[in-house]
Design a protein around this motif. Structure first.
Motif, PDB file in Angstrom:
ATOM      1  N   GLN A 179       0.748  -1.340  -0.126  1.00 13.94           N
ATOM      2  CA  GLN A 179      -0.030   0.075   0.141  1.00 13.94           C
ATOM      3  C   GLN A 179       0.818   1.188   0.063  1.00 13.94           C
ATOM      4  O   GLN A 179       0.447   2.221  -0.957  1.00 13.94           O
ATOM      5  N   SER A 231       4.004   1.509  -1.179  1.00 11.89           N
ATOM      6  CA  SER A 231       4.522   1.920  -2.394  1.00 11.89           C
ATOM      7  C   SER A 231       3.710   2.227  -3.564  1.00 11.89           C
ATOM      8  O   SER A 231       3.980   3.070  -4.233  1.00 11.89           O
ATOM      9  N   GLN A 232       2.379   1.726  -3.540  1.00 14.13           N
ATOM     10  CA  GLN A 232       1.212   2.292  -4.419  1.00 14.13           C
ATOM     11  C   GLN A 232       0.888   3.681  -4.240  1.00 14.13           C
ATOM     12  O   GLN A 232       0.905   4.518  -5.161  1.00 14.13           O
ATOM     13  N   ASN A 233       0.984   3.783  -3.042  1.00 14.68           N
ATOM     14  CA  ASN A 233       0.566   5.557  -2.693  1.00 14.68           C
ATOM     15  C   ASN A 233       1.643   6.339  -3.024  1.00 14.68           C
ATOM     16  O   ASN A 233       1.590   7.478  -3.760  1.00 14.68           O
ATOM     17  N   ARG A 245       3.731   5.745  -5.717  1.00 13.10           N
ATOM     18  CA  ARG A 245       3.768   5.846  -6.900  1.00 13.10           C
ATOM     19  C   ARG A 245       2.667   6.671  -7.375  1.00 13.10           C
ATOM     20  O   ARG A 245       2.917   7.576  -8.448  1.00 13.10           O
ATOM     21  N   SER A 246       1.602   6.943  -6.917  1.00 14.33           N
ATOM     22  CA  SER A 246       0.297   7.280  -7.278  1.00 14.33           C
ATOM     23  C   SER A 246       0.715   8.933  -7.153  1.00 14.33           C
ATOM     24  O   SER A 246       0.337   9.815  -7.757  1.00 14.33           O
TER      25      SER A 246
END
Length: 68
Positions: free
Chosen positions: A10, A12-14, A16-17
């Motif tokens: 989560q 890393s996704q945040n 990246r976003s």
């Protein structure tokens, strides 16, 4: 351990976003400045140079000026 892994995913996704969002904002900002420079015919503030672009703007806003 699975919980920790899910949290890391989560995070890393945040990140990246947020990175994609910032890049998109920079691209839109650069596009805005490029468009602004070509429309007004000058890269910065100030009223230096010829008045052709001012006349074009007047024509766009108020219609063509009548010459007698």
């Amino acid at each position: 351990m699975r919980y920790l892994h899910d949290l890391n995913v989560q995070i890393s996704q945040n990140r990246r976003s947020v990175s994609v969002s910032k890049q998109l904002d920079r691209d839109l900002c650069n596009q805005h400045f490029d468009t602004f420079e070509t429309f007004w015919g000058r890269p910065g503030h100030g009223a230096r140079g010829d008045n052709i672009n001012k006349l074009k703007l007047d024509n766009l806003l108020y219609g063509a000026s009548e010459s007698t």
